[in-house]
Write a protein that holds these residues in place. Structure first.
Motif, PDB file in Angstrom:
ATOM      1  N   ARG A 170     -11.130   0.227  25.851  1.00 26.80           N
ATOM      2  CA  ARG A 170     -11.248   0.277  27.311  1.00 26.80           C
ATOM      3  C   ARG A 170     -11.514  -1.108  27.885  1.00 26.80           C
ATOM      4  O   ARG A 170     -10.948  -1.479  28.928  1.00 26.80           O
ATOM      5  CB  ARG A 170     -12.330   1.256  27.722  1.00 26.80           C
ATOM      6  CG  ARG A 170     -11.874   2.705  27.656  1.00 26.80           C
ATOM      7  CD  ARG A 170     -12.909   3.667  28.216  1.00 26.80           C
ATOM      8  NE  ARG A 170     -14.018   3.891  27.300  1.00 26.80           N
ATOM      9  CZ  ARG A 170     -13.972   4.707  26.260  1.00 26.80           C
ATOM     10  NH1 ARG A 170     -12.869   5.374  25.996  1.00 26.80           N
ATOM     11  NH2 ARG A 170     -15.024   4.868  25.479  1.00 26.80           N
ATOM     12  N   ALA A 171     -12.355  -1.904  27.222  1.00 24.83           N
ATOM     13  CA  ALA A 171     -12.614  -3.270  27.679  1.00 24.83           C
ATOM     14  C   ALA A 171     -11.351  -4.122  27.607  1.00 24.83           C
ATOM     15  O   ALA A 171     -11.075  -4.906  28.513  1.00 24.83           O
ATOM     16  CB  ALA A 171     -13.732  -3.897  26.851  1.00 24.83           C
ATOM     17  N   LEU A 172     -10.581  -3.953  26.544  1.00 21.93           N
ATOM     18  CA  LEU A 172      -9.322  -4.688  26.416  1.00 21.93           C
ATOM     19  C   LEU A 172      -8.345  -4.280  27.520  1.00 21.93           C
ATOM     20  O   LEU A 172      -7.669  -5.142  28.112  1.00 21.93           O
ATOM     21  CB  LEU A 172      -8.702  -4.443  25.049  1.00 21.93           C
ATOM     22  CG  LEU A 172      -7.379  -5.134  24.763  1.00 21.93           C
ATOM     23  CD1 LEU A 172      -7.553  -6.636  24.757  1.00 21.93           C
ATOM     24  CD2 LEU A 172      -6.813  -4.646  23.443  1.00 21.93           C
ATOM     25  N   ALA A 173      -8.285  -3.002  27.821  1.00 19.37           N
ATOM     26  CA  ALA A 173      -7.385  -2.529  28.891  1.00 19.37           C
ATOM     27  C   ALA A 173      -7.826  -3.077  30.237  1.00 19.37           C
ATOM     28  O   ALA A 173      -6.980  -3.467  31.062  1.00 19.37           O
ATOM     29  CB  ALA A 173      -7.361  -0.997  28.918  1.00 19.37           C
ATOM     30  N   ARG A 174      -9.133  -3.109  30.498  1.00 15.87           N
ATOM     31  CA  ARG A 174      -9.623  -3.682  31.755  1.00 15.87           C
ATOM     32  C   ARG A 174      -9.293  -5.172  31.839  1.00 15.87           C
ATOM     33  O   ARG A 174      -8.924  -5.672  32.906  1.00 15.87           O
ATOM     34  CB  ARG A 174     -11.125  -3.460  31.892  1.00 15.87           C
ATOM     35  CG  ARG A 174     -11.499  -2.074  32.369  1.00 15.87           C
ATOM     36  CD  ARG A 174     -12.963  -1.999  32.768  1.00 15.87           C
ATOM     37  NE  ARG A 174     -13.851  -2.231  31.638  1.00 15.87           N
ATOM     38  CZ  ARG A 174     -14.317  -1.301  30.832  1.00 15.87           C
ATOM     39  NH1 ARG A 174     -13.985  -0.041  31.042  1.00 15.87           N
ATOM     40  NH2 ARG A 174     -15.125  -1.597  29.839  1.00 15.87           N
ATOM     41  N   PHE A 175      -9.422  -5.876  30.714  1.00 13.11           N
ATOM     42  CA  PHE A 175      -9.098  -7.301  30.690  1.00 13.11           C
ATOM     43  C   PHE A 175      -7.619  -7.531  30.986  1.00 13.11           C
ATOM     44  O   PHE A 175      -7.266  -8.387  31.790  1.00 13.11           O
ATOM     45  CB  PHE A 175      -9.467  -7.895  29.331  1.00 13.11           C
ATOM     46  CG  PHE A 175      -9.044  -9.327  29.155  1.00 13.11           C
ATOM     47  CD1 PHE A 175      -9.724 -10.337  29.817  1.00 13.11           C
ATOM     48  CD2 PHE A 175      -7.954  -9.657  28.377  1.00 13.11           C
ATOM     49  CE1 PHE A 175      -9.331 -11.661  29.665  1.00 13.11           C
ATOM     50  CE2 PHE A 175      -7.554 -10.961  28.222  1.00 13.11           C
ATOM     51  CZ  PHE A 175      -8.248 -11.965  28.870  1.00 13.11           C
TER      52      PHE A 175
END
Length: 64
Positions: A53-58
């Motif tokens: 999820r953090a990678l997708a937000r980035f």
């Protein structure tokens, strides 16, 4: 939940392409799928989901 579904579809397509064009044996693809299933139900599963999820937000925040 949307990220998990799209990640599953993306990885499924990737494994299919490996099976189809890189001649990945079907039993190795099944082992990869079983490993992912058991990894998701382990204690590290939530951390992997948070990282995805953090990678997708980035990636969503990048201005191209």
């Amino acid at each position: 939940m949307t990220i998990a579904v799209s990640a599953v579809i993306l990885l499924g397509v990737f494994v299919y392409l490996l099976w189809r064009y890189a001649r990945l044996p079907l039993w190795q693809a099944a082992i990869c799928a079983a490993f992912g299933y058991f990894l998701a139900s382990s204690s590290i599963g939530p951390e992997i989901g948070d990282a995805l999820r953090a990678l997708a937000r980035f990636i969503a925040g990048l201005e191209l």
